[in-house]
Design an enzyme around this catalytic site. Structure first.
Site, PDB file in Angstrom:
ATOM      1  N   SER A   8       4.799   1.991  -8.876  1.00 33.11           N
ATOM      2  CA  SER A   8       3.408   1.836  -8.440  1.00 33.11           C
ATOM      3  C   SER A   8       3.285   2.303  -7.004  1.00 33.11           C
ATOM      4  O   SER A   8       4.046   1.864  -6.145  1.00 33.11           O
ATOM      5  CB  SER A   8       2.972   0.373  -8.561  1.00 33.11           C
ATOM      6  N   CYS A   9       2.327   3.207  -6.745  1.00 31.33           N
ATOM      7  CA  CYS A   9       2.107   3.715  -5.387  1.00 31.33           C
ATOM      8  C   CYS A   9       0.702   3.338  -4.928  1.00 31.33           C
ATOM      9  O   CYS A   9      -0.120   2.898  -5.736  1.00 31.33           O
ATOM     10  CB  CYS A   9       2.308   5.231  -5.344  1.00 31.33           C
ATOM     11  N   PRO A  10       0.380   3.505  -3.644  1.00 35.02           N
ATOM     12  CA  PRO A  10      -0.926   3.071  -3.139  1.00 35.02           C
ATOM     13  C   PRO A  10      -2.123   3.672  -3.864  1.00 35.02           C
ATOM     14  O   PRO A  10      -3.076   2.972  -4.155  1.00 35.02           O
ATOM     15  CB  PRO A  10      -0.890   3.497  -1.666  1.00 35.02           C
ATOM     16  N   GLY A  12      -1.890   5.296  -6.856  1.00 36.66           N
ATOM     17  CA  GLY A  12      -1.690   5.177  -8.294  1.00 36.66           C
ATOM     18  C   GLY A  12      -1.899   6.469  -9.050  1.00 36.66           C
ATOM     19  O   GLY A  12      -2.236   6.457 -10.230  1.00 36.66           O
ATOM     20  N   THR A  16       3.418   7.482  -8.487  1.00 37.36           N
ATOM     21  CA  THR A  16       3.757   6.514  -9.529  1.00 37.36           C
ATOM     22  C   THR A  16       4.492   7.190 -10.676  1.00 37.36           C
ATOM     23  O   THR A  16       5.533   6.702 -11.149  1.00 37.36           O
ATOM     24  CB  THR A  16       2.474   5.839 -10.054  1.00 37.36           C
TER      25      THR A  16
END
Length: 507
Positions: A8-10, A12, A16
């Site tokens: 999960s990345c900031p 998304g 990700t």
């Protein structure tokens, strides 16, 4: 061994899924099994609990809070940032092996701690990092409104041009929504164009409120949502635009955080989150936006907009170059998102007018964001021997990522050789942005890459700019890597000569 992972990345969007792919490849190479749950912008496809129960260890490759973390309680766990998973997945998989062998397990997360909306903020980070993460939280939740609204508007214009001729794009903006409600004609192309246009404009109406609301949410969690959204809506009312939305987001978030820390009687504490915090924080935020901040922010926005609309010739080309450099600088990071947000937040007024400098800015930003992955993909084909086997595989994926306007496709290459790759892709993107501005291409769609080409005006110039930027990027990367290769070869020859001289002297 069997592993499960969550990425999960900031925003998304790209990181990700790139992290998930890297972990899957690394696990296969090491002879292990892994199943990855991606918590991105496309939603959550949760792993089956039986798969989790059978896993030997868990990998969390996340820069934000993992939703449903309590499902993994009792399992040995490895936690890492998303970028480390992209660039060093093999090491993370090995850490998971060691964690499984050690048998150290994690405690259960507090009930409900990872449900619902998630922030993008590490509360233990420094002030500068948190400010960036607050902004990124707002941008990440704003992007769906931008994409939906912008592409609907662009499709509306395209249909209007087919149905109404050269003036169709202008005429469709004059069809009031009341006519669609009362007398919608399903056989009329202009009516369908107007329907798409009006729905797109409605989606765009949430752009600044969503930006402000989720900046405030990043700062104060749920208590910040109401004052943030209201402040963002008022930023539009007073004419403060994108800048007003950012100010309203920070203002609403900090006011809500301040009110939530009031010491109140126990009888009042139960209604604090439902009544008192949103009431007081929204009143203060809204009042300040109207009475104090509205006029100066509106003045700044008007001057910036006027300056942008007055740009032509060299000044607009320079803006295209600067935005192109920003798009390539950190490939999806804060600088990239500032350039992207600058382009998208000006689309509403430009789209309603069906023309304008802002549409050229959007075209320049999208084209410049496509060339880094495309140029690197081309470089892996032109001089395959300059790249490692994983980079060559990344190059194959970079063709599709670049064509789809996912600049993050360049990250694996930049992480492995930043001093040579980043300047090269910046030059290519800067040239692309400047050429698009010079040709005057226009685009009302905020995303889609090559797939929204029919929605672009001035297609030949737009595609030519992308081809030139891709070629320049590839040429510079190949040149920079060839120079390094030559230097290494010369060093090896020098070392060999020194060893030979030493041997002769010994003899």
């Amino acid at each position: 061994m069997k592993f499960v992972a969550v990425t999960s990345c900031p925003t998304g969007i790209a990181h990700t899924y790139m992290a998930a792919e890297a972990l899957e490849q690394a696990a296969r190479d090491a002879g292990h099994e892994i199943q990855v749950e991606t918590q991105g912008a496309g939603g959550l496809q949760a792993l089956d609990q039986s798969v989790i129960d059978a896993a030997d260890a868990v990998i969390f490759a996340a820069d934000v809070e993992v939703r449903g973390r309590d499902r993994f309680a009792g399992k040995p766990t490895v936690t890492a940032p998303v970028k480390r998973a992209i660039n060093g997945a093999a090491a993370i998989v090995e850490e998971a092996v060691q964690a499984a062998r050690s048998g150290v397990v994690t405690a259960a997360a507090p009930a409900g701690s990872s449900r619902g909306l998630t922030t993008k903020v590490d509360h233990d980070a420094g002030v500068g990092t948190r400010v960036r993460q607050w902004l990124m939280t707002g941008v990440s939740y704003m992007i769906p409104f931008v994409a939906a609204g912008g592409i609907l508007i662009a499709f509306g214009f395209m249909i209007a041009r087919f149905a109404g001729g050269d003036n169709g794009a202008i005429e469709v903006t004059k069809i009031p929504i009341a006519d669609l409600i009362k007398h919608f004609d399903a056989t009329s192309g202009m009516q369908w164009a107007a329907l798409l246009f009006q729905v797109g404009v409605a989606a765009f109406g949430f752009l600044v409120p969503a930006l402000a609301g989720f900046i405030a949410f990043g700062i104060a969690d749920r208590p910040g949502i109401a004052p943030g959204f209201v402040g963002g809506a008022l930023a539009g009312v007073v004419g403060a635009g994108f800048l007003g939305g950012i100010v309203a987001g920070f203002l609403g978030g900090f006011v809500a955080l301040w009110v939530s820390r009031w010491r109140v009687p126990k009888a009042v504490a139960s209604i604090m989150p439902v009544v008192l915090i949103p009431l007081v924080a929204t009143l203060i935020t809204g009042g300040l936006m109207i009475v104090v901040l509205g006029r100066p922010l509106s003045w700044v926005t008007e001057k910036l907009t006027a300056g942008l609309n007055n740009m032509s010739g060299g000044s607009l080309i320079l803006l295209g170059v600067v935005l192109g450099l920003m798009m390539a600088f950190d490939m999806g990071g804060p600088v990239n998102k500032v350039a992207y947000t600058f382009a998208t937040t000006g689309l509403t007024a430009a789209a309603i007018a069906s023309h304008g400098t802002q549409l050229t800015v959007m075209a320049a930003v999208m084209a410049a964001g496509m060339t880094p992955p495309l140029g690197l993909a081309l470089a892996t084909v032109v001089r395959k021997e300059l790249f490692t086997e994983p980079e060559q595989e990344n190059g194959k994926a970079a063709w599709l990522l670049g064509a789809s306007f996912i600049t993050e496709g360049a990250i694996p290459f930049a992480a492995a050789d930043p001093l040579r790759v980043i300047p090269s892709i910046m030059v290519g993107s800067g040239i692309t942005g400047g050429l698009v501005a010079a040709f005057g291409s226009e685009l009302a769609a905020p995303h889609g890459g090559i797939w929204v080409t029919p929605l672009i005006s001035g297609i030949p110039g737009y595609l030519f700019a992308i081809l030139v930027g891709t070629g320049v990027t590839a040429a510079l990367v190949v040149l920079a890597k060839s120079v390094r290769r030559t230097e290494v070869a010369e060093d090896e020859v020098s070392v060999s000569g020194a060893h030979a001289a030493t041997n002769m002297a010994t003899v």
